[in-house]
Design a protein around this motif. Structure first.
Motif, PDB file in Angstrom:
ATOM      1  N   PHE A  27      17.000   8.789   4.808  1.00  0.00           N
ATOM      2  CA  PHE A  27      16.374   7.485   5.019  1.00  0.00           C
ATOM      3  C   PHE A  27      14.893   7.533   4.629  1.00  0.00           C
ATOM      4  N   ALA A  28      14.193   8.562   5.075  1.00  0.00           N
ATOM      5  CA  ALA A  28      12.760   8.662   4.800  1.00  0.00           C
ATOM      6  C   ALA A  28      12.491   8.772   3.307  1.00  0.00           C
ATOM      7  N   TYR A  29      13.292   9.566   2.609  1.00  0.00           N
ATOM      8  CA  TYR A  29      13.083   9.776   1.175  1.00  0.00           C
ATOM      9  C   TYR A  29      13.359   8.497   0.380  1.00  0.00           C
ATOM     10  N   VAL A  30      14.489   7.867   0.654  1.00  0.00           N
ATOM     11  CA  VAL A  30      14.862   6.660  -0.097  1.00  0.00           C
ATOM     12  C   VAL A  30      13.889   5.519   0.186  1.00  0.00           C
ATOM     13  N   LEU A  31      13.551   5.321   1.454  1.00  0.00           N
ATOM     14  CA  LEU A  31      12.654   4.217   1.796  1.00  0.00           C
ATOM     15  C   LEU A  31      11.232   4.470   1.306  1.00  0.00           C
ATOM     16  N   SER A  32      10.801   5.726   1.287  1.00  0.00           N
ATOM     17  CA  SER A  32       9.476   6.041   0.743  1.00  0.00           C
ATOM     18  C   SER A  32       9.425   5.732  -0.746  1.00  0.00           C
ATOM     19  N   SER A  33      10.504   6.076  -1.441  1.00  0.00           N
ATOM     20  CA  SER A  33      10.571   5.775  -2.870  1.00  0.00           C
ATOM     21  C   SER A  33      10.524   4.272  -3.107  1.00  0.00           C
ATOM     22  N   ASP A  34      11.291   3.521  -2.319  1.00  0.00           N
ATOM     23  CA  ASP A  34      11.275   2.060  -2.455  1.00  0.00           C
ATOM     24  C   ASP A  34       9.895   1.493  -2.136  1.00  0.00           C
ATOM     25  N   PHE A  35       9.266   2.039  -1.110  1.00  0.00           N
ATOM     26  CA  PHE A  35       7.933   1.571  -0.718  1.00  0.00           C
ATOM     27  C   PHE A  35       6.947   1.736  -1.868  1.00  0.00           C
ATOM     28  N   LEU A  36       6.958   2.899  -2.508  1.00  0.00           N
ATOM     29  CA  LEU A  36       6.015   3.169  -3.592  1.00  0.00           C
ATOM     30  C   LEU A  36       6.334   2.343  -4.832  1.00  0.00           C
ATOM     31  N   ARG A  37       7.614   2.160  -5.121  1.00  0.00           N
ATOM     32  CA  ARG A  37       7.985   1.340  -6.283  1.00  0.00           C
ATOM     33  C   ARG A  37       7.570  -0.110  -6.076  1.00  0.00           C
ATOM     34  N   ALA A  38       7.820  -0.641  -4.880  1.00  0.00           N
ATOM     35  CA  ALA A  38       7.418  -2.019  -4.595  1.00  0.00           C
ATOM     36  C   ALA A  38       5.902  -2.162  -4.623  1.00  0.00           C
ATOM     37  N   MET A  39       5.199  -1.168  -4.103  1.00  0.00           N
ATOM     38  CA  MET A  39       3.736  -1.205  -4.115  1.00  0.00           C
ATOM     39  C   MET A  39       3.206  -1.242  -5.546  1.00  0.00           C
ATOM     40  N   GLY A  40       3.766  -0.418  -6.415  1.00  0.00           N
ATOM     41  CA  GLY A  40       3.294  -0.368  -7.794  1.00  0.00           C
ATOM     42  C   GLY A  40       3.510  -1.653  -8.557  1.00  0.00           C
ATOM     43  N   HIS A  41       4.488  -2.450  -8.119  1.00  0.00           N
ATOM     44  CA  HIS A  41       4.794  -3.709  -8.807  1.00  0.00           C
ATOM     45  C   HIS A  41       4.257  -4.935  -8.071  1.00  0.00           C
ATOM     46  N   CYS A  42       3.464  -4.750  -7.016  1.00  0.00           N
ATOM     47  CA  CYS A  42       3.086  -5.890  -6.173  1.00  0.00           C
ATOM     48  C   CYS A  42       2.032  -6.791  -6.807  1.00  0.00           C
ATOM     49  N   ASN A  43       1.377  -6.336  -7.878  1.00  0.00           N
ATOM     50  CA  ASN A  43       0.403  -7.156  -8.612  1.00  0.00           C
ATOM     51  C   ASN A  43      -0.849  -7.467  -7.793  1.00  0.00           C
ATOM     52  N   VAL A  44      -1.111  -6.672  -6.774  1.00  0.00           N
ATOM     53  CA  VAL A  44      -2.324  -6.819  -5.967  1.00  0.00           C
ATOM     54  C   VAL A  44      -2.939  -5.432  -5.809  1.00  0.00           C
ATOM     55  N   GLU A  45      -4.210  -5.293  -6.170  1.00  0.00           N
ATOM     56  CA  GLU A  45      -4.843  -3.979  -6.052  1.00  0.00           C
ATOM     57  C   GLU A  45      -5.179  -3.680  -4.592  1.00  0.00           C
ATOM     58  N   LEU A  46      -4.731  -2.528  -4.124  1.00  0.00           N
ATOM     59  CA  LEU A  46      -4.838  -2.175  -2.712  1.00  0.00           C
ATOM     60  C   LEU A  46      -5.885  -1.108  -2.425  1.00  0.00           C
ATOM     61  N   PHE A  47      -6.010  -0.132  -3.319  1.00  0.00           N
ATOM     62  CA  PHE A  47      -6.826   1.044  -3.033  1.00  0.00           C
ATOM     63  C   PHE A  47      -8.308   0.767  -3.255  1.00  0.00           C
ATOM     64  N   PRO A  48      -9.166   1.146  -2.313  1.00  0.00           N
ATOM     65  CA  PRO A  48     -10.615   1.000  -2.520  1.00  0.00           C
ATOM     66  C   PRO A  48     -11.073   1.835  -3.711  1.00  0.00           C
ATOM     67  N   GLY A  49     -11.931   1.264  -4.532  1.00  0.00           N
ATOM     68  CA  GLY A  49     -12.408   1.987  -5.702  1.00  0.00           C
ATOM     69  C   GLY A  49     -13.146   3.258  -5.339  1.00  0.00           C
ATOM     70  N   GLY A  50     -13.874   3.236  -4.228  1.00  0.00           N
ATOM     71  CA  GLY A  50     -14.638   4.407  -3.819  1.00  0.00           C
ATOM     72  C   GLY A  50     -13.769   5.583  -3.421  1.00  0.00           C
ATOM     73  N   LEU A  51     -12.500   5.317  -3.094  1.00  0.00           N
ATOM     74  CA  LEU A  51     -11.600   6.392  -2.679  1.00  0.00           C
ATOM     75  C   LEU A  51     -11.414   7.414  -3.793  1.00  0.00           C
ATOM     76  N   PHE A  52     -11.242   6.942  -5.011  1.00  0.00           N
ATOM     77  CA  PHE A  52     -10.994   7.855  -6.130  1.00  0.00           C
ATOM     78  C   PHE A  52     -12.286   8.488  -6.641  1.00  0.00           C
ATOM     79  N   ARG A  53     -13.416   7.838  -6.374  1.00  0.00           N
ATOM     80  CA  ARG A  53     -14.685   8.478  -6.723  1.00  0.00           C
ATOM     81  C   ARG A  53     -15.002   9.611  -5.753  1.00  0.00           C
TER      82      ARG A  53
END
Length: 484
Positions: free
Chosen positions: A152-178
């Motif tokens: 359950f954890a593996y499948v739902l995590s995969s779905d969560f990340l796939r849906a996030m990548g296609h959500c068309n809304v930027e979520l991550f703060p830019g400073g996080l990657f800096r």
């Protein structure tokens, strides 16, 4: 040439009825009491639960991405989703010219990524993806570490990340990657994957950009665009339609609740009835705390149009004590639109209606435009009757000196009559009510009142060439005159 192998689903033509295919599984689970721990059919209960949780994952991401009052500034592809895409929706190896055309092109046919786009693919792609997802689980089971919870954890995590990548809304703060440069290669962002959807030549990898880096397919502008999208951008609409909620059931048909329903005519759905109490609770919350918010938007002839909702339901407009609150909400929305630079605000339905129970909201709005309180108000406030009157007036031939009107004392007829008399056009107003006629006549300037004439018979207009018909005419009445 026939369709490619496993390039279409066998239930494509079933529409909503494809979900009936779950019937045998549900029936078997019920017959075998699959929810009991000792039942040999317990796997069916777990499988159906996994299906439901996967669907819920995508629905929650879809709801979030469609909450424009939270996400509109950080949307990546700023075009709206058309109804064709909504109807269609209800990897790497597939980007070669031949495989892409036969298979993966379906996934890329959606111009605006949405969470449901993640699962919009051909059967062959789902088979391949399923096999790839099964490999780690098979390895865990072979090592004696497999479990239902892990699956359950593996499948739902995969779905969560796939849906996030296609959500068309930027979520991550830019400073996080800096601050953590290595992190940019360990987790992808919605901007990162949207670059792949728009260009199709880079950022192929799901979840971990590291593999794009190793393969030389990473778009160098990914992080700059991610920072820009996260910062957000305000767009000023040219036109705002100020609507309101009709009732509790209708509130569940807005895009951020049920996007598919928002693209179809309203109908009461039986399976939504259990959710009615929850929607009722949200109604009280909205009534208590919410302000006017953006529901949806679209582009028409290069102009941005937005629909805003006053956080009030239809019955609120008939509560005497709610009058002031509604007027305040409308006033604040108009002033906000004016500050933004909106050109036109159109009041919908009960936002413009008048009754003995509450003030005339449109009249209040227009009054604000004239009072010293807001002397510099630039936005134009209109409603359906205003626009209808404009269309009718535009159709009157140039050089017309006389018109005949039925329905002349209605709100629409009144507006047309008063406008025409200011243009020195004689208006024969068909009405049996002298009181209503005189009331309208007194609204005209003294020098224009002579152009408003009361008539009580159709024969009075026999020689008039221009008729404006605001009420139903029987064939006999139509034969009474010669105008059009």
């Amino acid at each position: 040439m026939g369709a490619a192998f496993l390039s279409s689903w066998p239930w494509d033509n079933l529409g909503f009825f494809k979900y009936v295919l779950y019937g045998p599984l549900v029936g078997k689970a019920l017959a075998g009491r699959a929810w009991e721990a000792a039942s040999p059919d317990r796997w069916l209960c777990l499988l159906l639960a996994l299906f439901a949780l996967r669907a819920l994952t995508y629905q929650l991401w879809s709801s979030y991405s469609n909450m424009l009052f939270l996400t509109r500034r950080r949307r990546i592809v700023r075009d709206g989703v058309d109804f064709e895409q909504i109807d269609k929706e209800w990897d790497w190896a597939f980007h070669g010219a031949r495989l892409f055309a036969r298979y993966h092109a379906l996934h890329h046919s959606n111009m605006v990524p949405t969470p449901f786009t993640a699962g919009f693919a051909t059967p062959l792609e789902h088979v391949v993806l399923g096999l790839l997802m099964a490999l780690p689980l098979a390895g865990a089971c072979a090592a004696g570490l497999g479990s239902v919870g892990l699956t359950f954890a593996y499948v739902l995590s995969s779905d969560f990340l796939r849906a996030m990548g296609h959500c068309n809304v930027e979520l991550f703060p830019g400073g996080l990657f800096r601050s953590l440069p290595l992190l940019r290669y360990l987790i992808y962002t919605p901007t990162y994957h949207t670059i792949h959807h728009t260009g199709k030549k880079a950022n192929f990898c799901l979840f971990m950009p590291l593999f794009d880096r190793l393969g030389g397919t990473l778009d160098a502008s990914s992080w700059e665009l991610q920072t820009k999208n996260r910062a957000g951008m305000d767009e000023v609409p040219d036109f705002v339609f100020l609507a309101h909620v009709v009732d509790v059931m209708q509130s569940m048909h807005v895009p951020f609740v049920m996007r598919t329903f928002a693209s179809t005519p309203f109908a009461v759905r039986a399976f939504l009835l259990p959710l009615w109490p929850i929607a009722l609770l949200f109604m009280f919350m909205v009534w208590a705390w919410s302000k006017t918010f953006v529901i949806s938007y679209y582009h028409l002839r290069g102009k941005l149009h937005q629909i805003w909702a006053v956080p009030r339901y239809g019955f609120h407009y008939f509560l005497p004590f709610a009058k002031d609150g509604i007027n305040d909400q409308i006033e604040l929305a108009i002033l906000r639109a004016d500050r933004m630079g909106v050109k036109v605000v159109s009041l919908a339905a009960l936002n413009k209606v008048s009754s003995s129970l509450h003030a005339v909201h449109l009249a209040a709005a227009c009054k604000w435009c004239l009072t010293a309180q807001h002397p510099n108000l630039r936005v134009r406030v209109v409603h359906g009757n205003t626009l209808t009157a404009a269309v009718i007036l535009n159709e009157i031939p140039k050089g017309t000196t006389e018109v005949f009107m039925t329905g002349a004392t209605s709100k629409l007829g009144r507006a047309i009559a008063l406008y025409l008399c200011r243009k020195k056009i004689r208006v024969m107003m068909m009405t049996l009510s002298t009181e209503r006629f005189q009331k309208i006549q007194k609204e005209a300037a003294a020098e224009d009142q002579q152009y408003l004439v009361q008539v009580t018979k159709f024969q009075s207009a026999e020689q008039c060439k221009t008729w404006i018909v605001g009420k139903w005419l029987s064939p006999r009445e139509q034969r009474s005159g010669y105008g059009t």
